[in-house]
Design an enzyme around this catalytic site. Structure first.
Site, PDB file in Angstrom:
ATOM      1  N   ASP A 143      -4.295  -0.454   0.046  1.00 33.28           N
ATOM      2  CA  ASP A 143      -3.213  -1.113  -0.885  1.00 33.28           C
ATOM      3  C   ASP A 143      -1.876  -0.998  -0.097  1.00 33.28           C
ATOM      4  OD1 ASP A 143      -1.959  -0.608  -3.494  1.00 33.28           O
ATOM      5  OD2 ASP A 143      -1.152   1.271  -3.291  1.00 33.28           O
ATOM      6  N   LYS A 145       1.115  -3.243  -0.047  1.00 28.25           N
ATOM      7  CA  LYS A 145       1.670  -4.149  -0.797  1.00 28.25           C
ATOM      8  C   LYS A 145       3.678  -4.214  -0.613  1.00 28.25           C
ATOM      9  CE  LYS A 145       1.895  -0.512  -4.118  1.00 28.25           C
ATOM     10  NZ  LYS A 145       1.112  -0.219  -5.797  1.00 28.25           N
ATOM     11  N   ASN A 148       4.759  -1.069  -0.420  1.00 30.20           N
ATOM     12  CA  ASN A 148       4.352   0.333   0.607  1.00 30.20           C
ATOM     13  C   ASN A 148       5.073  -0.216   2.502  1.00 30.20           C
ATOM     14  OD1 ASN A 148       3.328   2.116  -1.560  1.00 30.20           O
ATOM     15  ND2 ASN A 148       1.477   1.075  -1.145  1.00 30.20           N
TER      16      ASN A 148
END
Length: 433
Positions: A143, A145, A148
């Site tokens: 995840d 992105k 993050n």
């Protein structure tokens, strides 16, 4: 806002919330908030992410909270938001993490538009170092992105939120769909089976977005976005030189190679990170100095300002939700009388104290059941098409990202998820274009 406890604190006993003074809230996640805390003895500041057990159980997320807790114990890297303490009380599970005061890259993208290549180049090198470390730890983040990626006070980039991260094995390909669709690699969406190269694809999408203030593949719905990621070619801006250099373009294009065997940084176990280190875009970077945070970032966030949504504390001021307070645990709870989910949290969300405990690995043992030719080196490897140690689809279709570590956006970007993208009944994720 601070909440203090006047009772004496036993610093020689197991760590708990009484070891910390609570300060302002700086982020909000699916099951709780993130706030700044100060260790009462060391005076060090940290980020406290707390997970409401009742909400966690209601959303059937106990397994991935435990998994995140275990993965974070394995990790210690300069460009990752590291776990320092873990513990629980009767109502919440707590992660105490490195404090990042510089905000996340989504926050800065929204306020500055596209970011200068000079800034992005250093972040790309730092994130590459972190991803190579995770690969060696046999961890896929799944995840990556802008939401993050958090900046510290000096402007260095750090990966956070291991809410849907998993271990991988050379003998196993994963098939579950997890993460944020716009950043998913083609092999995830095609259900071909995947492993660690998916994170390098996500890095390519992130760098494209930072440089051009848009994503390389978009769509008005999940089906169109899936087809774009699987089939569309890269279309750089016609006035590319106004955005970045040719070497930056080549680096990003190398990461966005649809074939994971040919993807930059993934082309074989014998080259791997050497391809990254030797790429012309990184000419002049001292990688030893980089890992020691010896290279000064060009972009330094103003930590005197709030690099996050300042509304996170309003819920408590307006009494919309119960504020976090110190509370004593029940003595010797009867595990046999607990609901299975609560018992799982009691037994598996164990205490961690980085000052006293050595980091340990929970890497699983995998049993081979089939064979496949997965590597470009032409050796036959054993592969398990696995959904173990992954987040499986649920009726809610969505796993909201946790906000580990630092200020993060609330409802500004796609949440992390695990879902069947081909089932319209399960597709309730909001598209952010």
């Amino acid at each position: 806002m601070g909440v203090c406890c006047s009772e004496p604190v036993n610093f020689d006993g197991e760590v708990d919330l009484y070891h910390f003074d609570l300060h302002r809230a700086v982020g909000k996640g699916a099951f709780g908030k993130v706030r700044v805390v100060e260790h009462k003895r060391s005076k060090n500041l940290y980020a406290l992410k707390y997970i409401d057990k009742a909400r966690c159980i209601k959303q059937k997320a106990v397994a991935n909270i435990v998994q995140e807790r275990r993965l974070l114990e394995e990790i210690d890297h300069p460009f990752i938001v590291n776990l320092r303490y873990a513990f629980q009380d009767d109502e919440n599970c707590f992660f105490v993490l490195d404090l990042m005061l510089g905000g996340d890259l989504r926050f800065h993208l929204e306020r500055r538009g596209r970011l200068e290549e000079e800034y992005v180049r250093l972040w790309a090198a730092e994130l590459s170092s972190a991803l190579d470390y995770l690969r060696k730890q046999r961890i896929i983040h799944r995840d990556l992105k802008p939401d993050n990626i958090l900046l510290d006070a000096e402007g260095h980039a750090h990966i956070t939120d291991f809410n849907v991260a998993i271990h991988y094995s050379e003998r196993r390909l994963h098939t579950s769909v997890a993460g944020s669709m716009a950043y998913m690699a083609p092999e995830i969406l095609a259900r071909q089976g995947y492993t660690w190269p998916v994170d390098w694809w996500s890095l390519g999408v992130v760098l494209w977005e930072l440089l051009f203030h848009r994503r390389p593949f978009d769509g008005r719905n999940s089906e169109r976005m899936t087809q774009a990621i699987l089939n569309d070619s890269l279309k750089f801006p016609p006035n590319l030189s106004e955005y970045c250099s040719d070497t930056a373009r080549d680096f990003v294009a190398g990461l966005l190679e649809k074939n994971p065997k040919l993807r930059l940084g993934c082309r074989s176990r014998s080259r791997g990170i050497d391809d990254i280190h030797s790429h012309p875009w990184f000419t002049g970077i001292d990688w030893v100095s980089l890992d020691a945070k010896g290279i000064q970032p060009g972009f330094v966030p103003d930590v005197k300002k709030a690099n996050f949504d300042v509304s996170h504390e309003l819920d408590e001021f307006l009494m919309v939700e119960k504020p976090l307070t110190h509370s004593k645990r029940k003595v010797n709870p009867d595990l046999e009388k607990m609901k299975p989910e609560l018992r799982q949290l009691e037994e598996q969300f164990t205490i961690y104290d980085f000052t006293a405990d050595k980091r340990m690995s929970y890497y699983p043992h995998n049993q081979p059941i089939t064979t496949a030719n997965h590597h470009e080196d032409s050796e036959v490897v054993t592969v398990l098409q696995s959904t173990t140690n992954t987040m499986l689809p649920t009726t809610t279709t969505m796993i909201d990202r946790s906000t580990a570590g630092s200020p993060m956006p609330d409802e500004r970007a796609q949440p992390s998820m695990s879902l069947d993208i081909h089932d319209p009944k399960r597709m309730s994720i909001r598209q952010s274009v």
